[in-house]
Design a protein around this motif. Sequence first.
Motif, short mmCIF file in Angstrom:
data_model
loop_
_atom_site.label_atom_id
_atom_site.label_comp_id
_atom_site.label_asym_id
_atom_site.label_seq_id
_atom_site.Cartn_x
_atom_site.Cartn_y
_atom_site.Cartn_z
N GLY A 194 0.80 -1.22 0.00
CA GLY A 194 0.00 0.00 0.00
C GLY A 194 0.83 1.27 0.00
N GLN A 195 2.09 1.19 -0.37
CA GLN A 195 2.99 2.35 -0.32
C GLN A 195 2.91 3.27 -1.54
OE1 GLN A 195 4.96 3.28 2.31
NE2 GLN A 195 3.85 1.65 3.37
N GLY A 196 2.23 2.87 -2.59
CA GLY A 196 2.13 3.73 -3.76
C GLY A 196 3.40 3.78 -4.59
N THR A 197 4.19 2.74 -4.53
CA THR A 197 5.43 2.67 -5.30
C THR A 197 5.12 2.63 -6.80
OG1 THR A 197 6.52 1.45 -3.53
CG2 THR A 197 7.49 1.25 -5.71
N TYR A 198 5.87 3.40 -7.58
CA TYR A 198 5.73 3.41 -9.03
C TYR A 198 6.54 2.25 -9.58
CZ TYR A 198 5.38 5.40 -13.74
OH TYR A 198 5.09 5.61 -15.06
N VAL A 199 5.91 1.34 -10.29
CA VAL A 199 6.58 0.13 -10.78
C VAL A 199 6.68 0.16 -12.30
CG1 VAL A 199 6.54 -2.39 -10.91
CG2 VAL A 199 5.77 -1.24 -8.82
N ILE A 200 7.92 0.03 -12.78
CA ILE A 200 8.17 -0.12 -14.21
C ILE A 200 8.59 -1.58 -14.40
CG2 ILE A 200 9.59 0.56 -16.17
CD1 ILE A 200 10.03 3.26 -14.67
N ALA A 201 7.71 -2.37 -15.01
CA ALA A 201 8.03 -3.76 -15.30
C ALA A 201 8.62 -3.80 -16.70
CB ALA A 201 6.77 -4.62 -15.23
N TRP A 202 9.65 -4.64 -16.88
CA TRP A 202 10.21 -4.74 -18.22
C TRP A 202 10.88 -6.07 -18.43
CZ3 TRP A 202 14.85 -1.13 -19.50
CH2 TRP A 202 15.87 -1.29 -18.58
N SER A 203 11.03 -6.41 -19.71
CA SER A 203 11.58 -7.71 -20.06
C SER A 203 12.08 -7.68 -21.50
CB SER A 203 10.50 -8.78 -19.91
OG SER A 203 11.01 -10.05 -20.21
N THR A 204 12.88 -8.69 -21.84
CA THR A 204 13.33 -8.82 -23.23
C THR A 204 12.37 -9.66 -24.05
OG1 THR A 204 14.67 -10.73 -22.61
CG2 THR A 204 15.78 -8.59 -22.70
N ASP A 205 11.44 -10.32 -23.38
CA ASP A 205 10.52 -11.20 -24.13
C ASP A 205 9.05 -10.87 -23.82
OD1 ASP A 205 10.67 -12.10 -21.53
OD2 ASP A 205 10.70 -14.22 -22.04
N LEU A 206 8.71 -9.62 -24.03
CA LEU A 206 7.33 -9.20 -23.79
C LEU A 206 6.44 -9.53 -24.97
CD1 LEU A 206 7.55 -5.68 -22.11
CD2 LEU A 206 6.82 -7.83 -21.09
N ASN A 207 5.21 -9.85 -24.66
CA ASN A 207 4.19 -10.01 -25.68
C ASN A 207 2.94 -9.31 -25.15
OD1 ASN A 207 2.46 -11.92 -24.17
ND2 ASN A 207 4.21 -13.29 -24.38
N PRO A 208 1.96 -9.05 -25.98
CA PRO A 208 0.78 -8.29 -25.53
C PRO A 208 0.05 -8.92 -24.33
CG PRO A 208 0.81 -8.40 -27.91
CD PRO A 208 1.92 -9.30 -27.42
N ILE A 209 0.02 -10.22 -24.25
CA ILE A 209 -0.67 -10.89 -23.14
C ILE A 209 0.07 -10.63 -21.83
CG2 ILE A 209 -1.33 -13.13 -22.17
CD1 ILE A 209 -1.81 -14.02 -25.13
N THR A 210 1.39 -10.81 -21.85
CA THR A 210 2.20 -10.57 -20.65
C THR A 210 2.11 -9.11 -20.23
OG1 THR A 210 3.70 -12.33 -21.32
CG2 THR A 210 4.50 -10.81 -19.65
N MET A 211 2.18 -8.21 -21.19
CA MET A 211 2.09 -6.77 -20.88
C MET A 211 0.77 -6.48 -20.17
SD MET A 211 3.67 -5.06 -24.32
CE MET A 211 3.65 -3.38 -23.73
#
Length: 144
Positions: A79-96
């Motif tokens: 509940g801290q309101g942390t801004y999260v940037i998720a990233w990967s080398t193998d992204l696809n629309p479903i995972t995103m």
Amino acid sequence: MTEPPAKHSLLIVDDSPVIVTRILEAVSVLLGEEGVAVASSMSEALEYLKTHHPDIVILDCNIAGESGFRVLNAIRSSGQGTYVIAWSTDLNPITMRKYIEAGADSVLDKTHEFEELLPHLRQSLTSRKVLKRSRSSRQQSIRR
């Protein structure tokens, strides 16, 4: 009266030393070297999050075959309101979509969108600064 610059904290969760070095170089302009922590495994990140509440987390979605969802869930549960940037080398629309639905603020492709990382960090820092100011203003008006 000018406010001193706000101190922000960043957790980088990534197992690639090359990527971590590139991120550190990029964010040093915005954050300096203070307040930046690095976790090279999901378990290390989870352990860090038990005692720290970073403002921003850059989360590799897949480290050594382990998904970043546990880390993302731990961040959102706090509940801290942390801004999260998720990233990967193998992204696809479903995972995103799954990462966005799970609470990531941004999802980037490491291979093709590294240059987008800094603008996302700037956006997160700006929105956090605005939020802190508005909370501070509300608290002052309540005291009056």
